[in-house]
Design a protein around this motif. Structure first.
Motif, short mmCIF file in Angstrom:
data_model
loop_
_atom_site.label_atom_id
_atom_site.label_comp_id
_atom_site.label_asym_id
_atom_site.label_seq_id
_atom_site.Cartn_x
_atom_site.Cartn_y
_atom_site.Cartn_z
N ASN A 10 0.83 -1.21 0.00
CA ASN A 10 0.00 0.00 0.00
C ASN A 10 0.85 1.25 0.00
N LYS A 11 1.91 1.24 0.77
CA LYS A 11 2.82 2.40 0.82
C LYS A 11 3.48 2.60 -0.55
N GLU A 14 0.90 4.10 -2.93
CA GLU A 14 0.65 5.51 -2.63
C GLU A 14 1.81 6.40 -3.08
N GLU A 15 3.03 5.94 -2.85
CA GLU A 15 4.19 6.72 -3.27
C GLU A 15 4.26 6.82 -4.79
N GLU A 18 1.67 9.23 -6.04
CA GLU A 18 2.14 10.59 -5.77
C GLU A 18 3.14 11.04 -6.85
#
Length: 98
Positions: A10-11, A14-15, A18
């Motif tokens: 998930n991280k 998300e990164e 972005e």
């Protein structure tokens, strides 16, 4: 272990999103579409004819569709690229981890 893996995935997602949203290409398309939408919205009060208002609203809907389409296309292209690089690095050209 699964929870930790899911958090890492998930991280990473998300990164990566972005990075896509702040990319030069994404920002350029977004600015063009927003400028076009602003120009169209500034003309809304000028239409007295109902048919022209309906056509105008259709133009705005098209603008929104174009924006979502471009954003989705950029995200999918980046995701495919990342998956391809991962597959090549993992399956075709694996490197020893130890």
């Amino acid at each position: 272990m699964i929870d930790g893996f899911q958090k890492v995935v998930n991280k990473l997602i998300e990164e990566r999103l972005e990075q896509i949203i702040t990319s030069e290409e994404y920002v350029m398309y977004s600015e063009l579409l927003h400028r076009d939408l602003d120009e169209k919205l500034s003309q809304f009060g000028k239409f007295d004819d109902e048919a022209k208002r309906i056509e105008f609203i259709d133009d705005i809907k098209g603008n929104i569709f174009d924006q979502v389409h471009i954003q989705t296309k950029l995200a999918y292209r980046t995701a495919f690229n990342d998956a391809l690089v991962f597959a090549i690095n993992t399956l075709v050209n694996p490197q020893k981890m130890f």
